[in-house]
Design a protein around this motif. Structure first.
Motif, mmCIF file in Angstrom:
data_model
loop_
_atom_site.group_PDB
_atom_site.id
_atom_site.type_symbol
_atom_site.label_atom_id
_atom_site.label_comp_id
_atom_site.label_asym_id
_atom_site.label_seq_id
_atom_site.Cartn_x
_atom_site.Cartn_y
_atom_site.Cartn_z
ATOM 1 N N HIS A 174 -88.930 -98.832 -22.493
ATOM 2 C CA HIS A 174 -87.529 -98.432 -22.651
ATOM 3 C C HIS A 174 -87.343 -97.811 -24.038
ATOM 4 O O HIS A 174 -87.630 -98.453 -25.055
ATOM 5 C CB HIS A 174 -86.598 -99.636 -22.521
ATOM 6 N N LEU A 175 -86.848 -96.588 -24.066
ATOM 7 C CA LEU A 175 -86.612 -95.864 -25.312
ATOM 8 C C LEU A 175 -85.156 -95.406 -25.339
ATOM 9 O O LEU A 175 -84.649 -94.883 -24.350
ATOM 10 C CB LEU A 175 -87.549 -94.658 -25.402
ATOM 11 N N ALA A 176 -84.498 -95.634 -26.474
ATOM 12 C CA ALA A 176 -83.076 -95.290 -26.571
ATOM 13 C C ALA A 176 -82.855 -93.775 -26.480
ATOM 14 O O ALA A 176 -83.783 -92.979 -26.641
ATOM 15 C CB ALA A 176 -82.482 -95.852 -27.859
ATOM 16 N N LEU A 184 -93.079 -92.416 -26.203
ATOM 17 C CA LEU A 184 -93.565 -92.890 -24.908
ATOM 18 C C LEU A 184 -95.073 -92.721 -24.807
ATOM 19 O O LEU A 184 -95.797 -93.610 -24.354
ATOM 20 C CB LEU A 184 -92.896 -92.121 -23.768
ATOM 21 N N PHE A 185 -95.539 -91.549 -25.230
ATOM 22 C CA PHE A 185 -96.963 -91.244 -25.109
ATOM 23 C C PHE A 185 -97.794 -92.081 -26.081
ATOM 24 O O PHE A 185 -98.886 -92.538 -25.753
ATOM 25 C CB PHE A 185 -97.195 -89.751 -25.350
ATOM 26 N N ARG A 209 -84.282 -95.469 -20.292
ATOM 27 C CA ARG A 209 -83.619 -95.451 -21.590
ATOM 28 C C ARG A 209 -83.001 -96.815 -21.867
ATOM 29 O O ARG A 209 -82.511 -97.472 -20.952
ATOM 30 C CB ARG A 209 -82.537 -94.372 -21.630
ATOM 31 N N VAL A 210 -83.012 -97.214 -23.121
ATOM 32 C CA VAL A 210 -82.358 -98.460 -23.512
ATOM 33 C C VAL A 210 -80.850 -98.278 -23.342
ATOM 34 O O VAL A 210 -80.237 -97.451 -24.010
ATOM 35 C CB VAL A 210 -82.659 -98.803 -24.984
ATOM 36 N N GLY A 211 -80.243 -99.021 -22.441
ATOM 37 C CA GLY A 211 -78.797 -98.939 -22.272
ATOM 38 C C GLY A 211 -78.285 -97.635 -21.707
ATOM 39 O O GLY A 211 -77.075 -97.372 -21.756
ATOM 40 N N ASP A 218 -82.956 -94.453 -31.690
ATOM 41 C CA ASP A 218 -84.309 -94.226 -31.180
ATOM 42 C C ASP A 218 -85.122 -95.510 -31.083
ATOM 43 O O ASP A 218 -86.341 -95.503 -31.209
ATOM 44 C CB ASP A 218 -85.045 -93.197 -32.045
ATOM 45 N N ARG A 219 -84.450 -96.642 -30.862
ATOM 46 C CA ARG A 219 -85.134 -97.925 -30.754
ATOM 47 C C ARG A 219 -85.997 -97.969 -29.496
ATOM 48 O O ARG A 219 -85.569 -97.570 -28.411
ATOM 49 C CB ARG A 219 -84.117 -99.058 -30.746
#
Length: 452
Positions: A174-176, A184-185, A209-211, A218-219
């Protein structure tokens, strides 16, 4: 930044136009957009949150389902995730909710063990399937490769210590919203590096995505799961017996030690953590054919040796007696030097060692097997029937108690501290009540669905 959370916190204490204006300013701090666009985003968030609060006329039961049983205690206040007394308490409550389902497992969360185990049949044989999942260290968001590498090792460790051979890995990423796709990579490359080193494939995963649209920044947060199998019963903590010998392999740390090194500018220590010795040691024991005679294995992670000793003692009712110098000898010298220079308790942080509990004759065979795999190991203590974990240091014995939080290994953690709150008993009561209400809610929904 959680923009939905901002609105929920302020919508009743501020007038609506002020909420929109302040939120619009916050959005522009993170996104390269004009004031008109940011205001439209703010208006959309306020509209959505307000709609969720319009519960008039909503069925009372449905209203209960869409709300949650507030404990009135925050994660940070309780020390959840900080691998100490508060964290252990909350995990026991989570285990109670799981156990309330009445579904059975050979090793379930109530055992507070490293992984869960189910027993099934494969032809005429019984097979034990182990599963485990671990989350990326929260401070490694800016270092995705290292985060992926260490969380994968952690999941594999949790399978190995249950006496299972790892079969497969799963990755949940999960990426914001504002995070660079390259993260991701890089994370996946870290996971894949361990996969390649130990020959265990990554077979599935999820990327989100985060949330969604509601969390800016970019957490990176993620988890890796591992699946393994064994034809012999798991080496669960509850099998430890008085008189058993306790062994410890050399530990160089994982995510925690990496975080300590990076956030103190000691980047060279990171090199010490990049290995798969734990998995090699575990496989050596399996290959030696002595796994069935070993009573328990665990990784020294959750709150360090203090935390693991407490969990083992609580689960088994047994005592454990450790030798402080023997433990020190099994911590990577460079890592130990860093911890002592920074005044961090080596017994209160994760050093990622393999701890083996076995009868004396089996312990000798285990040490020979582990050393044959090129991993150092030593005897560090014995299991007793005292019911208390003790540490012998300089000729005197002291009770080895977990801290409220694991030893503070960053500056921000030192500021937060590890002291038990004065109202901890009241906090526990409130958390317990929330867990009880969650079980009641679960039971209600299950019964409603069955009645349909």
């Amino acid at each position: 930044m959680d923009i939905e959370g901002f609105v929920r916190r302020n919508i009743e204490s501020m007038d609506e136009e002020s909420v929109k204006r302040v939120l619009s300013e916050r959005i522009m701090e993170l996104k390269d957009i004009d004031i008109e666009t940011s205001m439209k985003m703010a208006e959309a968030v306020v509209y959505e949150v307000k709609k969720t609060l319009e519960l008039e006329g909503v069925d009372e039961t449905l209203r209960e389902i869409v709300s949650y049983p507030s404990a009135g205690v925050a994660m940070g206040e309780m020390g959840v995730g900080s691998r100490g007394e508060g964290d252990f308490f909350v995990h026991r409550k989570i285990a109670e909710i799981v156990s309330s389902t009445g579904t059975s497992a050979f090793i379930n969360p109530s055992a507070q063990d490293d992984g869960g185990v189910v027993k099934t049949s494969a032809g005429s044989s019984e097979v034990y399937i182990t599963t485990a999942v671990d989350g990326i260290h929260s401070r490694l968001s800016e270092y995705p490769f290292l985060g992926g590498f260490h969380v994968t090792r952690a999941a594999l460790r949790d399978v190995c210590v249950m006496g299972s051979r790892p079969l497969a890995l799963l990755s949940d990423l999960h990426l914001a919203d504002d995070g660079d796709v390259g993260k991701l990579f890089d994370f996946t490359a870290g996971v894949s590096a361990v996969s390649e080193l130990v020959g265990v494939p990554v077979v599935a995963g999820s990327t989100l995505r985060v949330g969604g649209d509601m969390v800016l920044g970019d957490r990176l947060v993620s988890a890796v799961g591992a699946i393994g199998f064994s034809e012999t019963p798991p080496t669960a903590r509850k099998r430890a017996e008085a008189g058993d010998v306790i062994l410890l392999t050399e530990g160089s740390g994982g995510g925690t030690i990496t975080t300590t090194a990076i956030y103190h500018g000691l980047f060279d220590v990171v090199w010490e953590t990049l290995d798969v010795n734990f998995i090699r040691a575990s496989e050596a024991i399996m290959d030696a054919g002595i796994l069935g005679d070993i009573h328990a294995m665990t990784d020294v992670t959750n709150g360090g040796l203090r935390g693991d000793a407490h969990e083992i003692s609580s689960t088994t009712g047994m005592g454990l007696k450790f030798d402080a110098e023997a433990i020190r000898s099994m911590i990577n010298p460079r890592v130990l030097e860093m911890l002592e220079d920074l005044e961090i308790d080596p017994l209160g942080v994760s050093i990622d060692s393999l701890m083996i509990i076995a009868p004396e004759d089996i312990a000798d065979k285990a040490m020979a097997a582990v050393r044959g795999a090129g991993v150092d190991v030593a005897e560090i203590g014995v299991v007793t029937d005292s019911g208390i974990p003790l540490l012998n240091r300089d000729g005197s014995a002291e009770e080895l108690r977990p801290l409220f939080r694991e030893a503070a290994y960053t500056q921000i953690k030192k500021m937060v501290g590890d002291k038990t709150p004065e109202d901890f008993d009241e906090m526990k009561r409130m958390v317990e009540e929330a867990a009880r209400r969650a079980i009641e809610k679960k039971d209600m929904v299950v019964q409603m669905i069955r009645d349909r």
